[in-house]
Scaffold this motif. Structure first.
Motif, PDB file in Angstrom:
ATOM      1  N   VAL A 129     -23.408 -20.699  26.658  1.00 44.06           N
ATOM      2  CA  VAL A 129     -23.389 -19.384  27.297  1.00 44.06           C
ATOM      3  C   VAL A 129     -22.000 -19.160  27.880  1.00 44.06           C
ATOM      4  O   VAL A 129     -21.222 -20.086  28.072  1.00 44.06           O
ATOM      5  CB  VAL A 129     -24.451 -19.277  28.415  1.00 44.06           C
ATOM      6  N   SER A 130     -21.707 -17.894  28.162  1.00 37.66           N
ATOM      7  CA  SER A 130     -20.427 -17.511  28.774  1.00 37.66           C
ATOM      8  C   SER A 130     -19.246 -18.040  27.975  1.00 37.66           C
ATOM      9  O   SER A 130     -18.265 -18.517  28.537  1.00 37.66           O
ATOM     10  CB  SER A 130     -20.354 -18.003  30.222  1.00 37.66           C
ATOM     11  N   ALA A 131     -19.352 -17.974  26.653  1.00 35.34           N
ATOM     12  CA  ALA A 131     -18.256 -18.391  25.782  1.00 35.34           C
ATOM     13  C   ALA A 131     -17.810 -17.210  24.941  1.00 35.34           C
ATOM     14  O   ALA A 131     -18.625 -16.386  24.532  1.00 35.34           O
ATOM     15  CB  ALA A 131     -18.686 -19.547  24.877  1.00 35.34           C
ATOM     16  N   ARG A 132     -16.524 -17.114  24.698  1.00 38.80           N
ATOM     17  CA  ARG A 132     -15.941 -15.991  23.965  1.00 38.80           C
ATOM     18  C   ARG A 132     -14.904 -16.520  22.991  1.00 38.80           C
ATOM     19  O   ARG A 132     -14.034 -17.291  23.363  1.00 38.80           O
ATOM     20  CB  ARG A 132     -15.296 -15.006  24.940  1.00 38.80           C
ATOM     21  N   GLN A 133     -15.025 -16.124  21.714  1.00 38.35           N
ATOM     22  CA  GLN A 133     -14.034 -16.497  20.716  1.00 38.35           C
ATOM     23  C   GLN A 133     -13.105 -15.318  20.480  1.00 38.35           C
ATOM     24  O   GLN A 133     -13.555 -14.182  20.361  1.00 38.35           O
ATOM     25  CB  GLN A 133     -14.712 -16.897  19.403  1.00 38.35           C
ATOM     26  N   PHE A 134     -11.818 -15.581  20.456  1.00 41.45           N
ATOM     27  CA  PHE A 134     -10.860 -14.517  20.218  1.00 41.45           C
ATOM     28  C   PHE A 134      -9.921 -14.921  19.092  1.00 41.45           C
ATOM     29  O   PHE A 134      -9.713 -16.098  18.818  1.00 41.45           O
ATOM     30  CB  PHE A 134     -10.060 -14.192  21.487  1.00 41.45           C
ATOM     31  N   SER A 135      -9.345 -13.916  18.435  1.00 45.20           N
ATOM     32  CA  SER A 135      -8.480 -14.148  17.286  1.00 45.20           C
ATOM     33  C   SER A 135      -7.075 -13.650  17.571  1.00 45.20           C
ATOM     34  O   SER A 135      -6.821 -12.977  18.575  1.00 45.20           O
ATOM     35  CB  SER A 135      -9.047 -13.428  16.048  1.00 45.20           C
ATOM     36  N   LEU A 136      -6.153 -13.959  16.667  1.00 42.58           N
ATOM     37  CA  LEU A 136      -4.777 -13.495  16.791  1.00 42.58           C
ATOM     38  C   LEU A 136      -4.718 -11.979  16.777  1.00 42.58           C
ATOM     39  O   LEU A 136      -3.942 -11.368  17.518  1.00 42.58           O
ATOM     40  CB  LEU A 136      -3.943 -14.071  15.644  1.00 42.58           C
ATOM     41  N   GLU A 137      -5.547 -11.345  15.950  1.00 37.18           N
ATOM     42  CA  GLU A 137      -5.504  -9.890  15.836  1.00 37.18           C
ATOM     43  C   GLU A 137      -5.863  -9.227  17.160  1.00 37.18           C
ATOM     44  O   GLU A 137      -5.302  -8.186  17.525  1.00 37.18           O
ATOM     45  CB  GLU A 137      -6.469  -9.446  14.724  1.00 37.18           C
ATOM     46  N   GLU A 138      -6.793  -9.819  17.925  1.00 34.75           N
ATOM     47  CA  GLU A 138      -7.150  -9.258  19.225  1.00 34.75           C
ATOM     48  C   GLU A 138      -5.990  -9.363  20.207  1.00 34.75           C
ATOM     49  O   GLU A 138      -5.745  -8.451  20.995  1.00 34.75           O
ATOM     50  CB  GLU A 138      -8.375  -9.991  19.786  1.00 34.75           C
ATOM     51  N   VAL A 139      -5.265 -10.482  20.174  1.00 35.68           N
ATOM     52  CA  VAL A 139      -4.155 -10.680  21.114  1.00 35.68           C
ATOM     53  C   VAL A 139      -3.055  -9.662  20.854  1.00 35.68           C
ATOM     54  O   VAL A 139      -2.491  -9.081  21.780  1.00 35.68           O
ATOM     55  CB  VAL A 139      -3.606 -12.119  20.997  1.00 35.68           C
ATOM     56  N   PHE A 222     -19.654 -25.703  30.865  1.00 39.13           N
ATOM     57  CA  PHE A 222     -18.740 -26.381  29.964  1.00 39.13           C
ATOM     58  C   PHE A 222     -19.415 -27.578  29.296  1.00 39.13           C
ATOM     59  O   PHE A 222     -20.155 -28.319  29.931  1.00 39.13           O
ATOM     60  CB  PHE A 222     -17.503 -26.886  30.726  1.00 39.13           C
ATOM     61  N   PRO A 223     -19.155 -27.800  27.993  1.00 44.54           N
ATOM     62  CA  PRO A 223     -19.613 -29.048  27.359  1.00 44.54           C
ATOM     63  C   PRO A 223     -18.978 -30.264  28.019  1.00 44.54           C
ATOM     64  O   PRO A 223     -17.966 -30.161  28.711  1.00 44.54           O
ATOM     65  CB  PRO A 223     -19.152 -28.881  25.904  1.00 44.54           C
ATOM     66  N   SER A 224     -19.557 -31.425  27.776  1.00 44.30           N
ATOM     67  CA  SER A 224     -19.116 -32.645  28.450  1.00 44.30           C
ATOM     68  C   SER A 224     -17.698 -33.057  28.065  1.00 44.30           C
ATOM     69  O   SER A 224     -17.065 -33.823  28.788  1.00 44.30           O
ATOM     70  CB  SER A 224     -20.077 -33.794  28.124  1.00 44.30           C
ATOM     71  N   GLU A 225     -17.178 -32.565  26.951  1.00 48.68           N
ATOM     72  CA  GLU A 225     -15.829 -32.957  26.530  1.00 48.68           C
ATOM     73  C   GLU A 225     -14.753 -32.359  27.414  1.00 48.68           C
ATOM     74  O   GLU A 225     -13.607 -32.817  27.403  1.00 48.68           O
ATOM     75  CB  GLU A 225     -15.583 -32.540  25.093  1.00 48.68           C
ATOM     76  N   TYR A 226     -15.089 -31.330  28.194  1.00 49.72           N
ATOM     77  CA  TYR A 226     -14.107 -30.706  29.067  1.00 49.72           C
ATOM     78  C   TYR A 226     -14.249 -31.283  30.470  1.00 49.72           C
ATOM     79  O   TYR A 226     -15.235 -31.038  31.167  1.00 49.72           O
ATOM     80  CB  TYR A 226     -14.292 -29.191  29.117  1.00 49.72           C
ATOM     81  N   GLY A 227     -13.258 -32.015  30.894  1.00 49.12           N
ATOM     82  CA  GLY A 227     -13.255 -32.554  32.246  1.00 49.12           C
ATOM     83  C   GLY A 227     -12.198 -31.878  33.092  1.00 49.12           C
ATOM     84  O   GLY A 227     -11.295 -31.206  32.591  1.00 49.12           O
ATOM     85  N   ASN A 228     -12.311 -32.039  34.405  1.00 44.64           N
ATOM     86  CA  ASN A 228     -11.333 -31.495  35.338  1.00 44.64           C
ATOM     87  C   ASN A 228     -11.218 -29.985  35.213  1.00 44.64           C
ATOM     88  O   ASN A 228     -10.120 -29.419  35.254  1.00 44.64           O
ATOM     89  CB  ASN A 228      -9.959 -32.146  35.128  1.00 44.64           C
ATOM     90  N   ALA A 229     -12.342 -29.305  35.031  1.00 43.29           N
ATOM     91  CA  ALA A 229     -12.364 -27.842  34.936  1.00 43.29           C
ATOM     92  C   ALA A 229     -13.399 -27.295  35.906  1.00 43.29           C
ATOM     93  O   ALA A 229     -14.525 -27.780  35.969  1.00 43.29           O
ATOM     94  CB  ALA A 229     -12.688 -27.395  33.513  1.00 43.29           C
ATOM     95  N   ILE A 230     -13.001 -26.271  36.661  1.00 43.27           N
ATOM     96  CA  ILE A 230     -13.903 -25.638  37.618  1.00 43.27           C
ATOM     97  C   ILE A 230     -14.130 -24.170  37.264  1.00 43.27           C
ATOM     98  O   ILE A 230     -15.255 -23.693  37.206  1.00 43.27           O
ATOM     99  CB  ILE A 230     -13.343 -25.759  39.051  1.00 43.27           C
ATOM    100  N   GLY A 231     -13.024 -23.451  37.040  1.00 41.00           N
ATOM    101  CA  GLY A 231     -13.128 -22.025  36.767  1.00 41.00           C
ATOM    102  C   GLY A 231     -13.462 -21.706  35.330  1.00 41.00           C
ATOM    103  O   GLY A 231     -14.375 -20.936  35.041  1.00 41.00           O
ATOM    104  N   GLY A 232     -12.717 -22.286  34.384  1.00 41.32           N
ATOM    105  CA  GLY A 232     -12.928 -21.973  32.982  1.00 41.32           C
ATOM    106  C   GLY A 232     -12.106 -22.880  32.093  1.00 41.32           C
ATOM    107  O   GLY A 232     -11.368 -23.757  32.560  1.00 41.32           O
TER     108      GLY A 232
END
Length: 282
Positions: A129-139, A222-232
């Motif tokens: 949840v609360s995940a967003r995929q973005f592409s180069l074209e959007e940037v 966040f999945p378990s592979e992401y450590g040391n993250a609080i905000g995003g």
């Protein structure tokens, strides 16, 4: 006279061939990331039905595509079909699209059981949840984004930025230091020039969006592979170069500066190279 007719015919053929472009990419299984052989790629909203299938390595090339924003549909037996809109097709550069398909599950006959399981939680424990995929074209399309992924994220739900002079990302009121930046799986303190001590933002981004592939922006759970993250989490990755043709790109911007990029095939085993240089004017 005959030479003039040949020249006229050549110019007409060149003009007509320039009115189409190419869409190419890779189709993989989202869970295992293995290539899907024989997946169908269809071009929608056109007068003629056009489609191709992926090769042994999962790659596809859809040629003679009308210029402009196009829509494709990717389908494969046993997987959920996906429709990708707003693919920008130009005559000077191939549009590269990487697609991940999710395995489909057939509905079974109804079974009534009694259980004390908490039904407020999903059965699939890998649901994100609360995940967003973005592409180069959007940037590059984002107005006022300055080709900066950080300024693009400031327009997502629950995200804000202190002011326009910096690209600090504030997620649901958390400190910008709670944002984890990862590039190819490696945590980086700050991907910006002139960053301030104690923050992860800055006035000018050091990331070149032309080198990035589709990336993830996660704001919670966040999945378990992401450590040391609080905000995003900003999980970025480099894309591969064009393995079929040589392409060269030049770009000039007020904030991004002067940029040059080259890509093309390398070796005989479907290899590719991608090099770029940028000199900021700020």
């Amino acid at each position: 006279m005959k030479k003039l007719m040949l020249l006229y015919t050549f110019l007409c053929i060149s003009f007509l061939s320039a009115q189409t472009g190419t869409i190419k990419g890779l189709v993989v299984d989202k869970q295992s990331e293995t290539p899907l052989i024989g997946a169908t790629v269809e071009l929608l909203n056109t007068s003629e039905t056009k489609g191709v299938i992926t090769d042994l390595d999962g790659y596809f090339t859809l040629e003679n595509v009308p210029l402009g924003r196009q829509i494709i549909r990717v389908s494969y037996i046993g997987f959920e079909s996906i429709t990708l809109p707003n693919i920008v097709v130009t005559s000077g550069k191939d549009a590269v699209v990487n697609v991940s398909l999710t395995e489909a599950f057939d509905s079974l006959d109804e079974v009534i059981i009694t259980s004390d399981t908490n039904k407020s939680r999903a059965i699939n424990k890998l649901t994100s949840v609360s995940a967003r995929q973005f592409s180069l074209e959007e940037v590059t399309r984002f107005s006022g984004g300055r080709s900066d992924v950080g300024r693009l994220a400031a327009n997502f739900a629950g995200v804000s930025a202190p002011d326009d002079s910096r690209n600090d990302v504030v997620i649901r009121g958390n400190s910008p230091t709670g944002l984890l930046w990862r590039l190819e799986g490696v945590p980086i303190p700050s991907p910006n020039h002139y960053s301030t001590l104690g923050t992860t933002g800055g006035p000018v981004s050091a990331l070149n969006p032309n080198l990035l592939k589709n990336s993830d922006f996660i704001t919670s759970a966040f999945p378990s592979e992401y450590g040391n993250a609080i905000g995003g989490v900003f999980d970025l990755g480099f894309r591969k170069g064009n393995k079929d043709d040589y392409e060269y790109t030049g770009q000039v911007g007020i904030f991004t500066g002067i940029e040059a990029m080259a890509e093309g095939p390398l070796g005989k085993n479907n290899g590719s190279f991608l090099v770029a240089g940028r000199y900021s004017l700020v």
